[in-house]
Write a protein that holds these residues in place. Structure first.
Motif, PDB file in Angstrom:
ATOM      1  N   LEU A 113     -84.485  56.288 112.899  1.00 31.42           N
ATOM      2  CA  LEU A 113     -85.095  55.397 113.890  1.00 31.42           C
ATOM      3  C   LEU A 113     -85.962  54.359 113.188  1.00 31.42           C
ATOM      4  CD1 LEU A 113     -85.881  54.693 116.889  1.00 31.42           C
ATOM      5  CD2 LEU A 113     -87.773  56.319 116.624  1.00 31.42           C
ATOM      6  N   VAL A 114     -85.758  53.093 113.563  1.00 34.31           N
ATOM      7  CA  VAL A 114     -86.628  52.023 113.052  1.00 34.31           C
ATOM      8  C   VAL A 114     -87.227  51.296 114.245  1.00 34.31           C
ATOM      9  CG1 VAL A 114     -86.829  50.228 111.309  1.00 34.31           C
ATOM     10  CG2 VAL A 114     -84.766  51.592 111.398  1.00 34.31           C
ATOM     11  N   GLU A 115     -88.532  51.163 114.246  1.00 32.04           N
ATOM     12  CA  GLU A 115     -89.222  50.471 115.332  1.00 32.04           C
ATOM     13  C   GLU A 115     -89.583  49.050 114.895  1.00 32.04           C
ATOM     14  OE1 GLU A 115     -89.770  51.726 118.277  1.00 32.04           O
ATOM     15  OE2 GLU A 115     -90.010  53.906 118.146  1.00 32.04           O
ATOM     16  N   PRO A 116     -89.514  48.079 115.800  1.00 36.83           N
ATOM     17  CA  PRO A 116     -89.944  46.714 115.466  1.00 36.83           C
ATOM     18  C   PRO A 116     -91.462  46.631 115.401  1.00 36.83           C
ATOM     19  CG  PRO A 116     -89.349  46.840 117.778  1.00 36.83           C
ATOM     20  CD  PRO A 116     -89.038  48.189 117.187  1.00 36.83           C
ATOM     21  N   ALA A 117     -91.951  45.511 114.939  1.00 37.75           N
ATOM     22  CA  ALA A 117     -93.402  45.329 114.815  1.00 37.75           C
ATOM     23  C   ALA A 117     -94.089  45.515 116.165  1.00 37.75           C
ATOM     24  CB  ALA A 117     -93.701  43.949 114.245  1.00 37.75           C
ATOM     25  N   ASN A 118     -93.473  44.992 117.215  1.00 37.09           N
ATOM     26  CA  ASN A 118     -94.024  45.145 118.557  1.00 37.09           C
ATOM     27  C   ASN A 118     -93.091  46.067 119.351  1.00 37.09           C
ATOM     28  OD1 ASN A 118     -95.408  44.918 120.920  1.00 37.09           O
ATOM     29  ND2 ASN A 118     -94.885  42.779 121.312  1.00 37.09           N
ATOM     30  N   ALA A 119     -93.291  47.369 119.183  1.00 41.08           N
ATOM     31  CA  ALA A 119     -92.330  48.345 119.721  1.00 41.08           C
ATOM     32  C   ALA A 119     -92.491  48.612 121.213  1.00 41.08           C
ATOM     33  CB  ALA A 119     -92.456  49.661 118.957  1.00 41.08           C
ATOM     34  N   LYS A 120     -93.642  48.301 121.779  1.00 42.12           N
ATOM     35  CA  LYS A 120     -93.887  48.652 123.182  1.00 42.12           C
ATOM     36  C   LYS A 120     -92.910  47.905 124.101  1.00 42.12           C
ATOM     37  CE  LYS A 120     -97.634  49.209 126.524  1.00 42.12           C
ATOM     38  NZ  LYS A 120     -96.814  48.900 127.678  1.00 42.12           N
ATOM     39  N   ASP A 121     -92.167  48.668 124.865  1.00 40.42           N
ATOM     40  CA  ASP A 121     -91.188  48.125 125.814  1.00 40.42           C
ATOM     41  C   ASP A 121     -90.052  47.348 125.162  1.00 40.42           C
ATOM     42  OD1 ASP A 121     -92.735  49.186 127.879  1.00 40.42           O
ATOM     43  OD2 ASP A 121     -93.934  47.363 128.033  1.00 40.42           O
ATOM     44  N   ALA A 122     -89.892  47.479 123.847  1.00 44.37           N
ATOM     45  CA  ALA A 122     -88.813  46.749 123.162  1.00 44.37           C
ATOM     46  C   ALA A 122     -87.456  47.325 123.568  1.00 44.37           C
ATOM     47  CB  ALA A 122     -88.991  46.836 121.647  1.00 44.37           C
ATOM     48  N   TYR A 142     -82.211  58.823 124.767  1.00 42.45           N
ATOM     49  CA  TYR A 142     -83.479  58.981 124.047  1.00 42.45           C
ATOM     50  C   TYR A 142     -84.249  57.654 124.017  1.00 42.45           C
ATOM     51  CZ  TYR A 142     -86.819  59.426 120.251  1.00 42.45           C
ATOM     52  OH  TYR A 142     -87.982  59.396 119.512  1.00 42.45           O
ATOM     53  N   LEU A 143     -83.567  56.558 123.674  1.00 40.45           N
ATOM     54  CA  LEU A 143     -84.257  55.261 123.614  1.00 40.45           C
ATOM     55  C   LEU A 143     -84.775  54.863 124.993  1.00 40.45           C
ATOM     56  CD1 LEU A 143     -81.978  53.232 121.157  1.00 40.45           C
ATOM     57  CD2 LEU A 143     -84.301  54.068 120.728  1.00 40.45           C
ATOM     58  N   LYS A 144     -84.006  55.143 126.032  1.00 39.95           N
ATOM     59  CA  LYS A 144     -84.450  54.798 127.387  1.00 39.95           C
ATOM     60  C   LYS A 144     -85.647  55.653 127.811  1.00 39.95           C
ATOM     61  CE  LYS A 144     -80.811  52.217 129.356  1.00 39.95           C
ATOM     62  NZ  LYS A 144     -80.143  51.760 130.570  1.00 39.95           N
ATOM     63  N   ALA A 145     -85.624  56.913 127.422  1.00 35.22           N
ATOM     64  CA  ALA A 145     -86.720  57.826 127.799  1.00 35.22           C
ATOM     65  C   ALA A 145     -88.005  57.527 127.037  1.00 35.22           C
ATOM     66  CB  ALA A 145     -86.300  59.277 127.561  1.00 35.22           C
ATOM     67  N   THR A 146     -87.895  56.823 125.922  1.00 33.38           N
ATOM     68  CA  THR A 146     -89.077  56.559 125.090  1.00 33.38           C
ATOM     69  C   THR A 146     -89.493  55.093 125.123  1.00 33.38           C
ATOM     70  OG1 THR A 146     -87.621  56.381 123.144  1.00 33.38           O
ATOM     71  CG2 THR A 146     -88.711  58.510 123.528  1.00 33.38           C
ATOM     72  N   GLY A 147     -89.090  54.369 126.176  1.00 33.27           N
ATOM     73  CA  GLY A 147     -89.675  53.044 126.370  1.00 33.27           C
ATOM     74  C   GLY A 147     -88.754  51.849 126.434  1.00 33.27           C
ATOM     75  N   SER A 148     -87.467  52.014 126.098  1.00 29.91           N
ATOM     76  CA  SER A 148     -86.555  50.865 126.149  1.00 29.91           C
ATOM     77  C   SER A 148     -85.873  50.788 127.514  1.00 29.91           C
ATOM     78  CB  SER A 148     -85.493  50.978 125.053  1.00 29.91           C
ATOM     79  OG  SER A 148     -86.084  50.909 123.769  1.00 29.91           O
TER      80      SER A 148
END
Length: 227
Positions: free
Chosen positions: A16-25, A95-101
């Motif tokens: 998993l790689v998160e962007p700099a601004n991960a919230k709601d990405a 998983y991505l949808k459940a964790t904010g996407s």
């Protein structure tokens, strides 16, 4: 590396790689080539994260990585494609949808491209697919189940996935009313992988111009459909 659960409850490891601004990405599930979860597919995930997406690469081979073509073929032949799409890849999207996407796309290369085509019909939570030079046996493609847009990059001189098969797949999607965009490149298989020519396999060839154009189209597609 993280762990997520498939719909059937089994756990899968993933990069998993998160962007700099991960919230709601928005998210992108990235599916490996037949080599496995190697540095090249991680580089793709890193590139997507730099573009602002949460990128997740499920480890379909459960820790195994191939260096030679015969190893890769053995690992690929041992993979249950239907299970990988409907369980591993669907679980990754969930998983991505459940964790904010809010929206999640699936993309994949070579073997991963074939799995991406399958995922378009088998993963209802998926919001779009980007296929890179790979398709499954066409009898396994239920085009009527594909409800979200698809972008696909094909190599005109692909010795593994014939362009005639691409034409047949396109006809299938057209008849089912799928929203698709098939782009064809004057290139060989794996044209977007910078390490292609180090594999000592003549059918593989990196093509920087085709890769750059395909990547620009990919980012435009993601911006329009899931950002």
């Amino acid at each position: 590396m993280i762990t997520f659960n498939r719909p059937d409850g089994q756990s899968v490891n993933a990069y998993l790689v998160e962007p700099a601004n991960a919230k709601d990405a928005p998210g992108v599930v990235v599916i490996q080539e037949w080599w496995g979860l190697d540095d090249e597919v991680k580089a793709v995930a890193n590139r997507l994260a730099e573009a602002g997406y949460r990128a997740l690469v499920p480890d379909l081979y459960r820790g195994k990585v191939a260096l030679e073509a015969n190893e890769a073929e053995h690992l690929m032949n041992g993979l249950n494609f239907g299970d990988a799409a409907s369980q591993d890849i669907r679980g990754a999207v969930q998983y991505l949808k459940a964790t904010g996407s809010a929206k999640v796309a699936v993309t994949g290369f070579c073997m991963g491209g074939a799995l991406t085509v399958l995922s378009a019909g088998l993963v209802p939570e998926c919001d779009g697919t980007i296929v890179w030079y790979g398709y499954p046996p066409l009898e396994y493609v239920d085009a009527s189940a594909i409800k979200k847009p698809m972008l696909a990059h094909w190599a005109l001189h692909d010795e593994f996935f014939s362009i005639a098969g691409v034409d047949q797949l396109e006809e299938k999607l057209k008849q089912a009313g799928v929203n698709y965009d098939f782009e064809r490149y004057d290139a060989k298989h794996a044209f977007a992988n910078p390490k292609s020519e180090q594999r000592n396999m003549p059918p593989l060839q990196y093509n920087p111009a085709a890769a750059q154009l395909a990547w620009q189209r990919t980012l435009d597609f993601l911006k329009k459909n899931i950002a």
